[in-house]
Motif scaffolding. Structure first.
Motif, short mmCIF file in Angstrom:
data_model
loop_
_atom_site.label_atom_id
_atom_site.label_comp_id
_atom_site.label_asym_id
_atom_site.label_seq_id
_atom_site.Cartn_x
_atom_site.Cartn_y
_atom_site.Cartn_z
N ARG A 71 0.84 -1.19 0.00
CA ARG A 71 0.00 0.00 0.00
C ARG A 71 0.88 1.25 0.00
O ARG A 71 2.00 1.24 0.51
CB ARG A 71 -0.90 0.02 1.22
CG ARG A 71 -1.82 -1.18 1.30
CD ARG A 71 -3.04 -0.87 2.11
NE ARG A 71 -3.99 -1.88 2.39
CZ ARG A 71 -4.46 -2.83 1.61
NH1 ARG A 71 -4.01 -2.98 0.43
NH2 ARG A 71 -5.38 -3.67 2.01
N CYS A 99 -10.35 4.56 11.40
CA CYS A 99 -10.70 3.20 10.99
C CYS A 99 -11.04 2.26 12.15
O CYS A 99 -11.39 1.12 11.90
CB CYS A 99 -9.61 2.60 10.12
SG CYS A 99 -7.95 2.83 10.66
N VAL A 151 -9.16 -5.47 10.06
CA VAL A 151 -8.53 -5.42 8.74
C VAL A 151 -9.45 -4.75 7.73
O VAL A 151 -9.03 -3.87 6.98
CB VAL A 151 -8.16 -6.84 8.27
CG1 VAL A 151 -7.60 -6.81 6.86
CG2 VAL A 151 -7.18 -7.50 9.20
N HIS A 152 -10.71 -5.15 7.71
CA HIS A 152 -11.62 -4.61 6.71
C HIS A 152 -11.88 -3.12 6.91
O HIS A 152 -12.06 -2.38 5.95
CB HIS A 152 -12.92 -5.41 6.63
CG HIS A 152 -13.76 -5.36 7.86
ND1 HIS A 152 -13.54 -6.19 8.93
CD2 HIS A 152 -14.80 -4.56 8.20
CE1 HIS A 152 -14.43 -5.92 9.87
NE2 HIS A 152 -15.19 -4.94 9.46
N ASN A 153 -11.88 -2.65 8.16
CA ASN A 153 -12.06 -1.22 8.41
C ASN A 153 -10.85 -0.43 7.92
O ASN A 153 -10.99 0.69 7.43
CB ASN A 153 -12.29 -0.95 9.90
CG ASN A 153 -13.64 -1.42 10.35
OD1 ASN A 153 -13.83 -2.61 10.58
ND2 ASN A 153 -14.58 -0.51 10.45
N ARG A 162 -8.97 -1.34 5.39
CA ARG A 162 -9.09 -1.31 3.92
C ARG A 162 -10.09 -0.25 3.47
O ARG A 162 -9.85 0.47 2.50
CB ARG A 162 -9.54 -2.68 3.41
CG ARG A 162 -8.47 -3.71 3.43
CD ARG A 162 -8.91 -4.99 2.74
NE ARG A 162 -8.02 -6.06 3.11
CZ ARG A 162 -8.40 -7.18 3.69
NH1 ARG A 162 -9.68 -7.40 3.93
NH2 ARG A 162 -7.52 -8.10 4.00
N TYR A 194 -8.50 3.12 3.88
CA TYR A 194 -7.49 3.29 2.83
C TYR A 194 -8.17 3.67 1.51
O TYR A 194 -7.75 4.61 0.83
CB TYR A 194 -6.68 2.00 2.67
CG TYR A 194 -5.56 2.10 1.66
CD1 TYR A 194 -4.34 2.66 2.01
CD2 TYR A 194 -5.72 1.61 0.37
CE1 TYR A 194 -3.31 2.75 1.09
CE2 TYR A 194 -4.70 1.69 -0.55
CZ TYR A 194 -3.50 2.26 -0.20
OH TYR A 194 -2.48 2.35 -1.11
N ASP A 195 -9.23 2.96 1.16
CA ASP A 195 -9.95 3.26 -0.08
C ASP A 195 -10.56 4.66 -0.04
O ASP A 195 -10.54 5.38 -1.05
CB ASP A 195 -11.04 2.22 -0.34
CG ASP A 195 -10.48 0.85 -0.70
OD1 ASP A 195 -9.27 0.77 -1.04
OD2 ASP A 195 -11.24 -0.14 -0.61
#
Length: 190
Positions: free
Chosen positions: A36, A49, A165-167, A169, A172-173
């Motif tokens: 990333r 996040c 992890v998904h939060n 991501r 980041y998006d």
């Protein structure tokens, strides 16, 4: 060719060298951290996040109550705190279910109040990694190697949130979208 590519990738992993694409991007001025962009990661704070709608359990909470609470909990992770509210550890749904099955005989009888959350923590010996609230995501390498949830702590060791992890991501998006698509408001006509 496929076999040679797989072997080369495996060898790169063993030698812990970065991928060619990462080296290429770094040579072009785009430094990478774990695949990333470090420029984007530097802009993300933990507060952006982490989730704060989690349940906290006391170290003295009996196994019988834990089993009922984990089934109703929003997340499959329960932070354990001491009597002063300081973080002690993280229990997962698997740890609680294994503890329930291992102690099934005493869990249904009058001795069920003897097995507590702290007993499960110490019997597993698992130490979840933690982060401090003022740390930046870019400064935390390999954060999610052991577990997909990391507790976020304040200076006084009190738990402020859970980082998934998904939060990360999603944050980041969102940051990539914010940096690549400048939001402009139309000029006002007075």
């Amino acid at each position: 060719c496929i076999l040679a590519g797989l072997l080369a990738n495996r060898l790169r992993g063993i030698l812990r060298t970065p991928a060619l694409i990462s080296k290429n991007l770094e040579m072009r001025g785009v430094p990478m951290i774990g695949g990333r962009s470090s420029v984007v990661l530097r802009e993300i704070s933990l507060q952006d996040c982490m989730v704060s709608d989690f349940e906290v359990i006391s170290e003295r909470e009996p196994l019988v109550d834990l089993y009922g609470r984990i089934q109703k909990a929003r997340y499959p992770f329960l932070p354990v705190v001491d009597s002063k509210g300081a973080y002690l550890g993280l229990l997962t749904i698997d740890m609680i279910q294994e503890g329930w099955q291992a102690r099934e005989v005493i869990a249904t009888g009058p001795l069920s109040k003897l097995v507590e959350a702290k007993d499960l923590l110490y019997s597993t010996g698992f130490k979840a990694p933690t982060v401090q609230i003022d740390e930046k995501i870019s400064n935390i390498p390999n954060l999610f190697e052991d577990i997909p949830c990391v507790p976020v702590l304040g200076k006084d060791r009190k738990i402020l949130g859970l980082l998934f992890v998904h939060n990360l991501r999603l944050a980041y998006d969102r940051e990539i979208a914010r940096q690549s698509l400048p939001f402009r408001t139309p000029a006002r006509k007075d």
